[in-house]
Write a protein that holds these residues in place. Structure first.
Motif, PDB file in Angstrom:
ATOM      1  N   LEU B 282       0.904  -1.200   0.061  1.00  0.00           N
ATOM      2  CA  LEU B 282      -0.168   0.075  -0.011  1.00  0.00           C
ATOM      3  C   LEU B 282       0.900   1.160  -0.023  1.00  0.00           C
ATOM      4  N   SER B 283       1.909   1.332   0.665  1.00  0.00           N
ATOM      5  CA  SER B 283       2.850   2.335   0.855  1.00  0.00           C
ATOM      6  C   SER B 283       3.443   2.927  -0.494  1.00  0.00           C
ATOM      7  N   ARG B 284       3.604   1.715  -1.422  1.00  0.00           N
ATOM      8  CA  ARG B 284       4.320   2.154  -2.623  1.00  0.00           C
ATOM      9  C   ARG B 284       3.362   2.126  -3.840  1.00  0.00           C
ATOM     10  N   SER B 285       2.206   1.749  -3.530  1.00  0.00           N
ATOM     11  CA  SER B 285       1.072   1.818  -4.826  1.00  0.00           C
ATOM     12  C   SER B 285      -0.055   2.591  -4.309  1.00  0.00           C
ATOM     13  N   PRO B 286       0.068   3.937  -4.793  1.00  0.00           N
ATOM     14  CA  PRO B 286      -1.203   4.762  -4.702  1.00  0.00           C
ATOM     15  C   PRO B 286      -2.414   4.448  -5.244  1.00  0.00           C
ATOM     16  N   LEU B 287      -2.104   3.622  -6.180  1.00  0.00           N
ATOM     17  CA  LEU B 287      -3.108   3.223  -6.861  1.00  0.00           C
ATOM     18  C   LEU B 287      -4.170   2.287  -5.870  1.00  0.00           C
ATOM     19  N   ASP B 288      -3.482   1.200  -5.354  1.00  0.00           N
ATOM     20  CA  ASP B 288      -3.924   0.426  -4.393  1.00  0.00           C
ATOM     21  C   ASP B 288      -4.386   0.988  -3.176  1.00  0.00           C
ATOM     22  N   ARG B 289      -3.594   2.091  -2.934  1.00  0.00           N
ATOM     23  CA  ARG B 289      -4.312   2.687  -1.677  1.00  0.00           C
ATOM     24  C   ARG B 289      -5.566   3.336  -1.815  1.00  0.00           C
ATOM     25  N   GLU B 290      -5.914   4.107  -3.021  1.00  0.00           N
ATOM     26  CA  GLU B 290      -6.986   4.486  -3.344  1.00  0.00           C
ATOM     27  C   GLU B 290      -8.036   3.547  -3.420  1.00  0.00           C
ATOM     28  N   ILE B 319      -0.113  -4.171 -21.534  1.00  0.00           N
ATOM     29  CA  ILE B 319      -1.540  -3.626 -20.797  1.00  0.00           C
ATOM     30  C   ILE B 319      -1.667  -2.266 -21.244  1.00  0.00           C
ATOM     31  N   GLY B 320      -2.786  -2.003 -21.909  1.00  0.00           N
ATOM     32  CA  GLY B 320      -3.137  -0.346 -22.067  1.00  0.00           C
ATOM     33  C   GLY B 320      -3.774   0.300 -21.251  1.00  0.00           C
ATOM     34  N   SER B 321      -4.737  -0.410 -20.537  1.00  0.00           N
ATOM     35  CA  SER B 321      -5.721   0.427 -19.735  1.00  0.00           C
ATOM     36  C   SER B 321      -5.922  -0.649 -18.461  1.00  0.00           C
ATOM     37  N   ILE B 322      -6.228  -0.177 -17.325  1.00  0.00           N
ATOM     38  CA  ILE B 322      -6.681  -1.038 -16.075  1.00  0.00           C
ATOM     39  C   ILE B 322      -7.933  -0.442 -15.420  1.00  0.00           C
ATOM     40  N   LEU B 323      -8.460  -1.175 -15.026  1.00  0.00           N
ATOM     41  CA  LEU B 323      -9.820  -1.030 -14.225  1.00  0.00           C
ATOM     42  C   LEU B 323      -9.479  -1.644 -12.716  1.00  0.00           C
ATOM     43  N   VAL B 324      -9.441  -0.844 -11.745  1.00  0.00           N
ATOM     44  CA  VAL B 324      -9.240  -1.167 -10.445  1.00  0.00           C
ATOM     45  C   VAL B 324     -10.565  -0.873  -9.481  1.00  0.00           C
ATOM     46  N   VAL B 325     -11.186  -1.990  -8.850  1.00  0.00           N
ATOM     47  CA  VAL B 325     -12.077  -1.662  -7.936  1.00  0.00           C
ATOM     48  C   VAL B 325     -12.164  -2.470  -6.566  1.00  0.00           C
ATOM     49  N   PRO B 326     -12.374  -1.861  -5.639  1.00  0.00           N
ATOM     50  CA  PRO B 326     -12.333  -2.363  -4.454  1.00  0.00           C
ATOM     51  C   PRO B 326     -13.261  -3.609  -4.154  1.00  0.00           C
ATOM     52  N   ILE B 327     -12.598  -4.652  -3.510  1.00  0.00           N
ATOM     53  CA  ILE B 327     -13.796  -5.720  -3.113  1.00  0.00           C
ATOM     54  C   ILE B 327     -14.099  -5.635  -1.673  1.00  0.00           C
ATOM     55  N   THR B 328     -15.326  -5.133  -1.665  1.00  0.00           N
ATOM     56  CA  THR B 328     -15.695  -4.806  -0.157  1.00  0.00           C
ATOM     57  C   THR B 328     -16.689  -5.599   0.610  1.00  0.00           C
ATOM     58  N   GLY B 329     -15.843  -5.933   1.560  1.00  0.00           N
ATOM     59  CA  GLY B 329     -16.835  -7.292   2.484  1.00  0.00           C
ATOM     60  C   GLY B 329     -17.755  -6.293   3.458  1.00  0.00           C
ATOM     61  N   ARG B 330     -18.133  -7.285   4.264  1.00  0.00           N
ATOM     62  CA  ARG B 330     -19.172  -6.544   5.396  1.00  0.00           C
ATOM     63  C   ARG B 330     -18.459  -5.571   6.164  1.00  0.00           C
ATOM     64  N   SER B 331     -17.269  -5.693   6.593  1.00  0.00           N
ATOM     65  CA  SER B 331     -16.777  -4.703   7.506  1.00  0.00           C
ATOM     66  C   SER B 331     -15.549  -4.035   7.067  1.00  0.00           C
ATOM     67  N   ARG B 332     -15.131  -4.366   5.908  1.00  0.00           N
ATOM     68  CA  ARG B 332     -13.593  -3.979   5.416  1.00  0.00           C
ATOM     69  C   ARG B 332     -13.514  -4.213   4.108  1.00  0.00           C
ATOM     70  N   THR B 333     -12.585  -3.462   3.611  1.00  0.00           N
ATOM     71  CA  THR B 333     -12.193  -3.680   2.190  1.00  0.00           C
ATOM     72  C   THR B 333     -11.225  -4.864   2.067  1.00  0.00           C
ATOM     73  N   LEU B 334     -11.695  -5.883   1.277  1.00  0.00           N
ATOM     74  CA  LEU B 334     -10.782  -7.198   1.387  1.00  0.00           C
ATOM     75  C   LEU B 334      -9.631  -7.137   0.522  1.00  0.00           C
ATOM     76  N   GLY B 335      -9.788  -6.390  -0.348  1.00  0.00           N
ATOM     77  CA  GLY B 335      -8.593  -6.357  -1.697  1.00  0.00           C
ATOM     78  C   GLY B 335      -9.073  -5.782  -2.793  1.00  0.00           C
ATOM     79  N   VAL B 336      -8.329  -5.795  -4.030  1.00  0.00           N
ATOM     80  CA  VAL B 336      -8.912  -5.192  -5.201  1.00  0.00           C
ATOM     81  C   VAL B 336      -9.040  -6.043  -6.093  1.00  0.00           C
ATOM     82  N   LEU B 337      -9.989  -6.056  -7.156  1.00  0.00           N
ATOM     83  CA  LEU B 337     -10.171  -6.772  -8.498  1.00  0.00           C
ATOM     84  C   LEU B 337      -9.510  -5.792  -9.459  1.00  0.00           C
ATOM     85  N   ARG B 338      -8.754  -6.242 -10.442  1.00  0.00           N
ATOM     86  CA  ARG B 338      -8.184  -5.591 -11.545  1.00  0.00           C
ATOM     87  C   ARG B 338      -8.622  -6.342 -12.765  1.00  0.00           C
TER      88      ARG B 338
END
Lengths: 132, 608
Positions: B282-290, B319-338
């Motif tokens: 997270l500290s090195r990837s602003p993308l994933d932080r967001e 890779i030309g373009s990427i779509l990143v969305v959060p995987i949001t669980g009941r109480s927290r964000t579990l991770g990301v789907l790209r």
């Protein structure tokens, strides 16, 4: 009268075997580890070995039997490969390894279930001695 | 799979039965159209006395009906064709229908007044139907052909190459020769035709896209919810996301317990090199932080985007373009789907909400799988604990029993009768203790989710025979008639030898144990449609009705069994039940107190 080496880390088992076998007129030697057992085998050349399958590690007895029965001609213990081995087990119900004389990867001659029944132990020992 | 624009309404991604349905509807409509042509001609010519070319018009109506009859025979034949060929043949069939319709519509137009025909708008209705049916540019081609047909008919009639029918008596007889009228009619018809086709095509592409999304969501939810294994869930989710967006690659990263690293836990279509490109934190990837903060991010130009942690690898992967969305669980964000595309600027806002919906479904499945995994781990830890403890209990009891037997067998000298009796009692107590340890061990083994061996087809009778032999001595001592009846040919069931041994050892052993002197124990093996059925019937003390519901519980013993003084641990049947279920079988019990008990075990036959 035969010279029998009992290798087991459980002193009660050793004592029970000793009393049973001595009661039948045999001479009994003891060893508590695989290493000690190998030393006694070299030094005493026993007529038969009663071997516990599980000593310090789960496979110590197993390893020892393999060492004694190695088919390599220059194996260290080739001279002792003819000594019958009777294995003490409580194991067939508790580990995934399957044992039995028909499986040639465990080169022992017969098995005795724990807890030891003196009559069964003596009977099996004498049967193996006779076959020798 | 090639990338396609999500708005593509290619006939190919539709199921043959959709096209078949539309084609059937076209045939149905044509029956009505042909009949209407005949009916209206008759009414107009006979009742209204309009100057119609009655004969040719009736002929047109009749030929519509005739070729429709031929087409419906064709349609039936296509339905019987191989599914693989069906779609291609259906497509050609639809084109054939449209071509025939175009001819008959042109004839109808000509016969009802050409450029002055009141039936011109009918052509537009047909264009709407064609646009619903045919993909891509075909409807536009058809609009051109329709407009062209009108222009050609008007041209031929105005130059008197073919006859002109003035069907509306009030119209000027020269109207069809007026170049301004012809020009205006043809142009407006063309505009209406193209505009209609375009609007219908737009609506259809939206409808098809929605349909595709709903199907993709449904498939995702089926795929991810049909397993409880976390790796499977993740893998299926990545695959579903890529397929749903019609791109080639997708990945999932889950935040690990450090709360800092988000390792890739599933990848679809990504090269090994790319998957192993290095740690993402997270500290090195602003993308994933967001993304972990709940944002969805579209990276339009991936190799040059400053938020990308590994731009070189991204470029190498193409890779030309990427779509990143959060995987949001009941109480927290579990991770990301790209999801990744070769094209730059590939993802539209509609894709974002779609992938978010997929990620939400995934989150539920991931949390379920995680909960299941945690439960299994706890169960495994518990089983391991019980196993270790019982091992430690077993060795000293075994040692004590061995020594005791030396004493009891008189190997250290004769015992007095009283000493013998005391030692016998001690031996019985130790024996009971050993049985308890043994059962605990078996229970722990049966509770570890994986069996020590994989079940395989093994002969059922052998195990039962063995169990009966084991019980034979005790049966003999109690003069119980122990009988085994089994078919001669081997019945194979999918199980492990140890497991079967436990099941029938327990059932037959119990039957003998709880049956009084002179009773009967019958073991019956039979082959039925439900599978291999084994019944163990005794004439023993039976199980009180109020105890039956608790029979499978660990450590439960029926009241009469406890009072009988017969040693037992209450673990045997719970082990038996667990094993039978592991082998996908069923066990049931019927019992009457003081009369006897029958246990019925049904095991599925192994396919040999």
């Amino acid at each position: 009268m035969a010279k029998i080496l009992v290798i087991d880390d459980d002193p009660d088992m050793v004592l029970a075997s000793r009393l049973s076998l001595e009661g039948a007129g045999h001479q009994v030697l003891e060893a508590r580890t695989g290493g000690e057992g190998l030393k006694k085998i070299k030094a005493e050349k026993p007529d038969l070995i009663v071997l516990d399958v599980m000593m310090d590690t789960a496979t110590e007895g197993f390893q020892l039997a393999l060492k004694l029965r190695s088919r390599e001609p220059e194996a260290e213990y080739a001279a002792y490969s003819k000594i019958p081995i009777l294995m003490l087990t409580a194991i067939h119900t508790t580990t995934p390894l399957r044992f039995g004389p028909e499986q040639d990867y465990l080169p022992v001659d017969d098995f005795v279930d724990k807890p030891i029944d003196p009559e069964v132990l003596v009977r099996k020992v004498e049967a193996l001695l006779k076959k020798r | 799979m090639a990338e396609q624009s999500p708005a593509s309404n290619s006939l190919d991604d539709r199921l043959p039965h959709d096209v078949a349905l539309a084609s059937a509807r076209l045939i149905l409509t044509r029956w009505v159209a042909g009949a209407l042509v005949i009916l209206l001609t008759a009414v107009s010519a006979r009742l209204l006395r309009l100057p119609l070319p009655e004969g040719p018009l009736l002929l047109t109506g009749a030929s519509i009906l005739i070729y429709n009859a031929v087409l419906s025979v064709f349609a039936a034949r296509i339905r019987e064709a191989e599914p693989a060929q069906q779609l291609r043949r259906l497509q050609r069939f639809v084109v054939l229908q449209v071509a025939l319709d175009w001819l008959s519509m042109s004839a109808f137009l000509h016969l009802t007044g050409g450029i002055t025909s009141p039936a011109i708008p009918i052509f537009v209705i047909h264009m709407v139907m064609v646009t619903i049916l045919l993909p891509g540019i075909s409807p536009y081609v058809y609009a051109t052909l329709g407009t062209g047909a009108l222009a050609v008919i008007a041209g031929l009639e105005s130059t008197q190459v073919v006859a002109h029918y003035t069907v509306i008596p009030g119209l000027s007889a020269d109207l069809h020769r007026d170049p301004i009228y012809i020009g205006a009619q043809v142009s407006f018809f063309g505009i209406v035709a193209y505009a209609t086709v375009h609007l219908v095509a737009l609506v259809m592409s939206r409808v098809r896209e929605t349909e595709r999304q709903v199907t993709a969501l449904l498939q995702t939810s089926q795929a991810v919810s049909s397993t409880l294994s976390l790796p499977d869930v993740l893998q299926r989710l990545a695959r579903s996301a890529a397929l749903a967006l019609q791109v080639r690659r997708a990945s999932i990263r889950l935040l690990d317990e450090t709360g800092e690293n988000i390792p890739m836990v599933a990848a679809y279509g990504l090269s090994e090199t790319y998957q192993n490109k290095g740690p993402v934190s997270l500290s090195r990837s602003p993308l994933d932080r967001e993304a972990m903060a709940g944002q969805t991010i579209v990276v339009h130009d991936a190799p040059r985007d400053p938020r990308i942690q590994y731009p070189k690898e991204v470029a190498e992967e193409g890779i030309g373009s990427i779509l990143v969305v959060p995987i949001t669980g009941r109480s927290r964000t579990l991770g990301v789907l790209r999801v990744y595309s070769e094209q730059a600027d590939r993802f539209a806002p509609a894709d974002v909400s779609f992938v978010l919906a997929i990620a939400r479904q995934g989150a539920v499945a991931i949390e379920n799988a995680m909960a299941h995994e945690a439960l299994q781990n706890a169960e495994r830890a518990r089983a391991l604990f019980v196993r270790t403890v019982t091992h430690e209990l077993r060795a000293p009891v075994s040692g004590a029993q061995s020594l005791l037997r030396v004493l009891v067998r008189g190997m250290t000298g004769e015992l007095t009768p009283q000493q013998g009796e005391i030692l016998d009692r001690v031996e019985t107590r130790l024996q009971n203790l050993m049985e308890l340890i043994h059962d605990l061990l078996a229970l722990a083994a049966s509770k570890t989710v994986e069996l020590q061996e994989a079940p395989r087809p093994i002969p059922l009778q052998e195990s039962i025979q063995h169990a009966v032999e084991l019980a034979a001595q005790e049966a003999g001592e109690k003069q119980i008639r122990l009988r085994l009846e089994a078919p001669g040919e081997a019945i194979l069931v999918r199980a492990t030898p140890d497991g079967l041994g436990q099941i029938f050892g327990n059932l037959v052993g119990n039957a003998v144990k709880y049956t009084p002197q002179g009773g009967k124990v019958d073991v019956l093996v039979s082959l039925r449609s439900a599978g291999a059925v084994v019944t163990v019937t005794d004439t023993g003390m039976g199980i009180p009705a109020e105890d039956l519901p608790h029979l499978w519980e660990e450590f439960f013993r029926a009241g009469n069994a406890r009072r009988s003084g017969i040693a037992g641990t209450g673990l045997g049947l719970s082990i038996v039940q667990r094993l039978v279920e592991t082998f996908e079988g069923m066990i049931s019990v019927q019992s009457a107190e003081a009369q006897g008990t029958t246990f019925t075990v049904t095991l599925p036959i192994a396919a040999s």
